[in-house]
Design an enzyme around this catalytic site. Structure first.
Site, short mmCIF file in Angstrom:
data_model
loop_
_atom_site.label_atom_id
_atom_site.label_comp_id
_atom_site.label_asym_id
_atom_site.label_seq_id
_atom_site.Cartn_x
_atom_site.Cartn_y
_atom_site.Cartn_z
N SER A 86 36.93 -98.68 -48.81
CA SER A 86 35.85 -98.05 -49.76
C SER A 86 35.33 -99.25 -50.55
O SER A 86 34.12 -98.97 -50.87
CB SER A 86 36.57 -96.86 -50.66
OG SER A 86 36.81 -95.80 -50.01
N ASP A 107 28.79 -90.83 -52.80
CA ASP A 107 30.33 -91.08 -53.28
C ASP A 107 30.60 -89.63 -54.24
O ASP A 107 30.16 -88.72 -54.39
CB ASP A 107 30.67 -92.21 -53.70
CG ASP A 107 32.11 -92.71 -53.56
OD1 ASP A 107 32.97 -92.36 -54.21
OD2 ASP A 107 32.15 -93.14 -52.53
N HIS A 140 35.87 -92.95 -58.37
CA HIS A 140 35.85 -93.65 -57.07
C HIS A 140 34.37 -94.23 -56.92
O HIS A 140 34.16 -95.58 -56.84
CB HIS A 140 36.22 -92.97 -55.86
CG HIS A 140 36.14 -93.70 -54.80
ND1 HIS A 140 35.13 -93.53 -53.73
CD2 HIS A 140 37.31 -93.82 -53.83
CE1 HIS A 140 35.49 -94.20 -52.68
NE2 HIS A 140 36.83 -94.49 -52.71
#
Length: 476
Positions: free
Chosen positions: A412, A167, A204
């Site tokens: 996600s 990621d 994230h």
């Protein structure tokens, strides 16, 4: 025509890759992004076949000279992919690339005789799916709790399940969050811009690691910052980066991947084909996000779960809305999505544990759900005005402060919830085979949800708290 938010994200990703001219495909439909003027082929004989066929096509039909067709990067790499330049990438605009489309057509007959694909666009693989997560993060007031809440289990280095998160990198203060005290990996390259504003997709990877650790505290999590500050990478580089991650850290029990792309095909991504074939022969389980296009179009690498030979190696995960009873409006769906987990308004670590950090919303919410749903979905609730939406307008973007936890939505985040459930099962049952654990978890699932009229397996962690799903609030 691509939707508003896709257009905005196209601009955002192009800014993060200033040396890579990008186009929208196919034919400006807004399904994926790709590099202009370049196609991909496998190294060796197939690359030579592609070069010859494209050169003949352009010389005969497009009036271009053979010099337009040349290797952009002839060196051999682990992923076995060569970039072949077929045109000047500076020509035209971002609404498609006729030269690349012509190259694909030139090889169609040859591919039919060969029995497999020889050529591909060089797609952008991104967390920015359609082209963004389900929404942008929302601050959680100090004293808020993660959702899913932290499971009752201890971290034991001797028996911990190894999880590799591919990621964005970790935020500098991630260890201030107790669940991530033993998490390791790459640091986020640039957290804030020159004005001290948190950049769009920062946090994230940290958010995802926090979700895994909450559902399954007995995990050793490594986060690799494979994706850049806009969460995007070219397909030609992605396969190589995946190999680098497992070469560096060893093949883990589980890989959590919340990125991908559609490509208009049903046979995978050429750029990750070598990695996926090696994965198939390893004991590692890949858990991959189904994407946020609100579409049934296969999204890769998640859709490998539906290809022969990958049934046990890959688990594709879609997102459920806040009540856990139905699919989230943005979630991709279809038979290639094998499981669904909560993916709307989850709460995990973002950043700002050391001090509050400002964030300016990039996108405005919509007046109504862009996928036609009538509940208070993330398309339009909570309402905010974003800078990209208001460029050239009179609106002022909304700014918020993050301090610790955030609320965020997207496939996600459904993905690490599923990863956590499999890892927790491995710990509880002393199971060392993640693929066997995946089958056991799926076989034992008694919860189901409705997604576009289909009843699908719902992976609901015991510590997850449903959130209220109500009609959209009336506008003032």
């Amino acid at each position: 025509m691509a939707p508003q938010r896709f257009r905005e994200q196209f601009t955002q990703i192009q800014r993060s890759m200033p040396d890579v001219p990008l186009a929208v495909g196919p034919d400006d439909a807004g399904e994926f992004l790709y590099e202009k003027g370049v196609v991909l082929a496998r190294d060796g004989e197939e690359a030579r076949v592609v070069e010859d066929a494209v050169r003949q096509h352009f010389t005969t039909f497009a009036g271009l000279t053979p010099d337009h067709v040349r290797r952009a990067s002839p060196e051999t790499n682990r992923s076995g992919i060569t970039r072949i330049r077929v045109a000047d990438p500076g020509e035209g605009d971002g609404g498609g690339d006729p030269a690349v489309a012509g190259a694909l057509r030139a090889l169609s007959a040859t591919e039919g005789r060969a029995g497999r694909r020889l050529i591909s666009r060089n797609h952008v693989v991104s967390i920015a799916v359609n082209a963004c997560p389900g929404d942008e993060p929302v601050p959680v007031a100090p004293g808020g709790r993660p959702n899913p809440a932290v499971a009752d289990a201890a971290h034991d280095p001797e028996s911990a399940v190894g999880v590799l998160v591919i990621d964005t990198g970790l935020m500098h203060d991630h260890r201030s969050y107790p669940l991530l005290a033993h998490t390791r990996g790459d640091a986020q390259v640039a957290e804030c811009d020159d004005d001290g504003i948190l950049q769009q997709y920062c946090g994230h990877g940290t958010f995802i690691a926090g979700l895994v650790a909450a559902v399954a505290p007995n995990t050793d999590i490594t986060v690799r910052g494979t994706l850049n500050d806009a969460g995007a990478i070219l397909e030609s580089e992605f396969g190589e980066k995946l190999f680098e991650a497992v070469d560096r850290d060893g093949w883990p029990d589980v890989i959590s991947l919340s990125a991908g792309t559609s490509n208009g095909r049903t046979d995978g991504l050429l750029g990750v084909d070598a990695f996926m074939r090696e994965l198939r022969g390893r004991p590692t389980l890949l858990v991959a996000a189904a994407g946020n296009n609100g579409s049934a179009t296969p999204f890769w690498p998640a859709a490998y779960a539906d290809l022969p030979g990958y049934e046990n190696a890959v688990l594709s995960v879609g997102a459920l809305r806040g009540d856990g009873e139905f699919g989230a409006c943005f979630s991709n769906h279809g038979g290639w999505v094998k499981a669904y987990a909560p993916g709307e308004r989850l709460v995990s670590a973002l950043t700002g544990f050391d001090s509050p950090v400002p964030y300016v919303y990039q996108h405005s919410t919509y007046d109504a759900c862009r996928y036609g749903f009538t509940y208070a979905c993330t398309c339009h609730h909570p309402r905010h005005t974003g800078v990209l939406s208001e460029e050239g307008g009179s609106g002022k973007p909304d700014q918020v402060m993050f301090e610790g936890l955030a609320q965020w939505s997207g496939t996600s985040f459904a993905t690490p919830v599923a990863v956590g459930m499999i890892a927790a099962h491995m710990t509880a049952q002393a199971e060392t085979d993640p693929r066997k654990a995946r089958r056991q978890v799926m076989d034992a699932t008694t919860e189901f949800a409705e997604v576009r009229g289909a009843h699908v397996p719902a992976l609901l962690p015991p510590t997850w708290r449903p959130t209220q799903v109500s009609p959209p609030p009336a506008r003032a």
